[in-house]
Design a protein around this motif. Structure first.
Motif, PDB file in Angstrom:
ATOM      1  N   GLY A  57       0.818  -1.204   0.000  1.00 25.51           N
ATOM      2  CA  GLY A  57       0.000   0.000   0.000  1.00 25.51           C
ATOM      3  C   GLY A  57       0.850   1.252   0.000  1.00 25.51           C
ATOM      4  N   SER A  58       1.697   1.410   1.005  1.00 24.68           N
ATOM      5  CA  SER A  58       2.514   2.616   1.137  1.00 24.68           C
ATOM      6  C   SER A  58       3.884   2.399   0.505  1.00 24.68           C
ATOM      7  CB  SER A  58       2.685   2.992   2.602  1.00 24.68           C
ATOM      8  OG  SER A  58       3.614   4.052   2.713  1.00 24.68           O
ATOM      9  N   VAL A  59       4.102   3.045  -0.617  1.00 21.90           N
ATOM     10  CA  VAL A  59       5.373   2.896  -1.314  1.00 21.90           C
ATOM     11  C   VAL A  59       6.523   3.484  -0.489  1.00 21.90           C
ATOM     12  CG1 VAL A  59       5.121   4.990  -2.684  1.00 21.90           C
ATOM     13  CG2 VAL A  59       6.515   3.133  -3.531  1.00 21.90           C
ATOM     14  N   TRP A  60       6.256   4.514   0.299  1.00 23.22           N
ATOM     15  CA  TRP A  60       7.307   5.132   1.114  1.00 23.22           C
ATOM     16  C   TRP A  60       7.785   4.199   2.225  1.00 23.22           C
ATOM     17  CZ3 TRP A  60       9.974   9.435  -0.001  1.00 23.22           C
ATOM     18  CH2 TRP A  60       9.473  10.235  -1.027  1.00 23.22           C
ATOM     19  N   GLU A  61       6.963   3.269   2.620  1.00 23.80           N
ATOM     20  CA  GLU A  61       7.311   2.339   3.696  1.00 23.80           C
ATOM     21  C   GLU A  61       7.742   0.972   3.182  1.00 23.80           C
ATOM     22  OE1 GLU A  61       7.403   3.443   6.828  1.00 23.80           O
ATOM     23  OE2 GLU A  61       6.743   5.386   6.065  1.00 23.80           O
ATOM     24  N   SER A  62       7.725   0.764   1.871  1.00 17.97           N
ATOM     25  CA  SER A  62       8.005  -0.549   1.293  1.00 17.97           C
ATOM     26  C   SER A  62       9.429  -0.646   0.775  1.00 17.97           C
ATOM     27  CB  SER A  62       7.053  -0.818   0.122  1.00 17.97           C
ATOM     28  OG  SER A  62       5.726  -0.791   0.553  1.00 17.97           O
ATOM     29  N   TRP A  64      13.023  -0.577  -0.394  1.00 20.85           N
ATOM     30  CA  TRP A  64      14.030   0.480  -0.374  1.00 20.85           C
ATOM     31  C   TRP A  64      13.555   1.760  -1.040  1.00 20.85           C
ATOM     32  CZ3 TRP A  64      14.571   1.328  -5.499  1.00 20.85           C
ATOM     33  CH2 TRP A  64      14.389   0.246  -6.363  1.00 20.85           C
ATOM     34  N   TYR A  65      12.305   1.805  -1.477  1.00 26.59           N
ATOM     35  CA  TYR A  65      11.828   2.935  -2.270  1.00 26.59           C
ATOM     36  C   TYR A  65      11.930   4.265  -1.519  1.00 26.59           C
ATOM     37  CZ  TYR A  65       9.651  -1.057  -4.640  1.00 26.59           C
ATOM     38  OH  TYR A  65       9.409  -2.252  -5.241  1.00 26.59           O
ATOM     39  N   GLY A  66      11.442   4.303  -0.304  1.00 26.13           N
ATOM     40  CA  GLY A  66      11.488   5.540   0.469  1.00 26.13           C
ATOM     41  C   GLY A  66      12.905   5.981   0.753  1.00 26.13           C
ATOM     42  N   TRP A  67      13.773   5.021   1.081  1.00 29.70           N
ATOM     43  CA  TRP A  67      15.184   5.343   1.333  1.00 29.70           C
ATOM     44  C   TRP A  67      15.816   5.970   0.101  1.00 29.70           C
ATOM     45  CZ3 TRP A  67      19.427   3.436  -1.295  1.00 29.70           C
ATOM     46  CH2 TRP A  67      20.663   3.819  -0.786  1.00 29.70           C
ATOM     47  N   LEU A  68      15.623   5.357  -1.062  1.00 28.86           N
ATOM     48  CA  LEU A  68      16.212   5.885  -2.291  1.00 28.86           C
ATOM     49  C   LEU A  68      15.653   7.266  -2.610  1.00 28.86           C
ATOM     50  CD1 LEU A  68      18.022   5.621  -4.750  1.00 28.86           C
ATOM     51  CD2 LEU A  68      16.155   4.400  -5.896  1.00 28.86           C
ATOM     52  N   ALA A  69      14.355   7.442  -2.466  1.00 27.45           N
ATOM     53  CA  ALA A  69      13.750   8.743  -2.730  1.00 27.45           C
ATOM     54  C   ALA A  69      14.365   9.819  -1.837  1.00 27.45           C
ATOM     55  CB  ALA A  69      12.239   8.674  -2.527  1.00 27.45           C
ATOM     56  N   GLU A  70      14.529   9.529  -0.563  1.00 25.69           N
ATOM     57  CA  GLU A  70      15.121  10.499   0.359  1.00 25.69           C
ATOM     58  C   GLU A  70      16.574  10.802   0.012  1.00 25.69           C
ATOM     59  OE1 GLU A  70      14.427   8.907   4.254  1.00 25.69           O
ATOM     60  OE2 GLU A  70      12.273   9.357   4.170  1.00 25.69           O
ATOM     61  N   GLU A  71      17.346   9.778  -0.339  1.00 25.53           N
ATOM     62  CA  GLU A  71      18.745   9.989  -0.723  1.00 25.53           C
ATOM     63  C   GLU A  71      18.845  10.873  -1.963  1.00 25.53           C
ATOM     64  OE1 GLU A  71      21.636   9.000   0.939  1.00 25.53           O
ATOM     65  OE2 GLU A  71      20.137   8.587   2.490  1.00 25.53           O
ATOM     66  N   LEU A  72      17.996  10.614  -2.934  1.00 25.89           N
ATOM     67  CA  LEU A  72      18.004  11.426  -4.149  1.00 25.89           C
ATOM     68  C   LEU A  72      17.579  12.859  -3.853  1.00 25.89           C
ATOM     69  CD1 LEU A  72      16.463   8.796  -6.577  1.00 25.89           C
ATOM     70  CD2 LEU A  72      18.808   9.675  -6.653  1.00 25.89           C
ATOM     71  N   GLN A  73      16.554  13.024  -3.020  1.00 27.80           N
ATOM     72  CA  GLN A  73      16.084  14.365  -2.668  1.00 27.80           C
ATOM     73  C   GLN A  73      17.164  15.150  -1.930  1.00 27.80           C
ATOM     74  OE1 GLN A  73      12.486  13.234  -0.634  1.00 27.80           O
ATOM     75  NE2 GLN A  73      11.226  13.596  -2.442  1.00 27.80           N
ATOM     76  N   LYS A  74      17.950  14.496  -1.079  1.00 26.28           N
ATOM     77  CA  LYS A  74      19.056  15.165  -0.381  1.00 26.28           C
ATOM     78  C   LYS A  74      20.065  15.731  -1.362  1.00 26.28           C
ATOM     79  CE  LYS A  74      19.031  12.191   3.707  1.00 26.28           C
ATOM     80  NZ  LYS A  74      19.794  11.136   4.410  1.00 26.28           N
TER      81      LYS A  74
END
Length: 112
Positions: A57-62, A64-74
């Motif tokens: 359901g939650s892609v941000w919690e599934s 490595w997706y959320g981790w990668l998104a945060e690393e890229l946003q940084k």
């Protein structure tokens, strides 16, 4: 997919091989993920679209997706990532238009 207005074969080629403007991957080990992140942040892409696998359901919690998104946003990269419609069954008729329109920003920005 024809009803979705998307060339399914073009989409499959894009996912399998990427493009001059996009790097695609569907299955990574931890080491490969770190390497991909370093490559992506080292080349400073303007935008990255993360399309998850089905089943959550939650892609941000599934996974490595959320981790990668945060690393890229940084690193200043804009990330297109949202919970998918129909996350369990992943029907093409729902997913492909959503990926093109909502995650990638519309057909005019996708490589042809």
């Amino acid at each position: 997919a024809a009803d979705a207005g998307i060339d399914l074969e073009r989409f499959r080629r894009l996912v399998d091989t990427g493009s001059d403007d996009a790097l695609m991957s569907t299955d990574l080990t931890d080491d490969e993920l770190r390497e991909l992140t370093q490559q992506a942040t080292g080349t400073a892409p303007d935008r990255v679209v993360i399309v998850p696998g089905n089943g959550d359901g939650s892609v941000w919690e599934s996974n490595w997706y959320g981790w990668l998104a945060e690393e890229l946003q940084k690193s200043g990269v804009r990330v297109g990532m949202q919970d998918m419609p129909d996350p369990v069954y992943a029907r093409e008729a729902r997913w492909l238009p959503f990926i093109e329109r909502d995650l990638a920003g519309g057909p005019e920005v996708l490589p042809r």
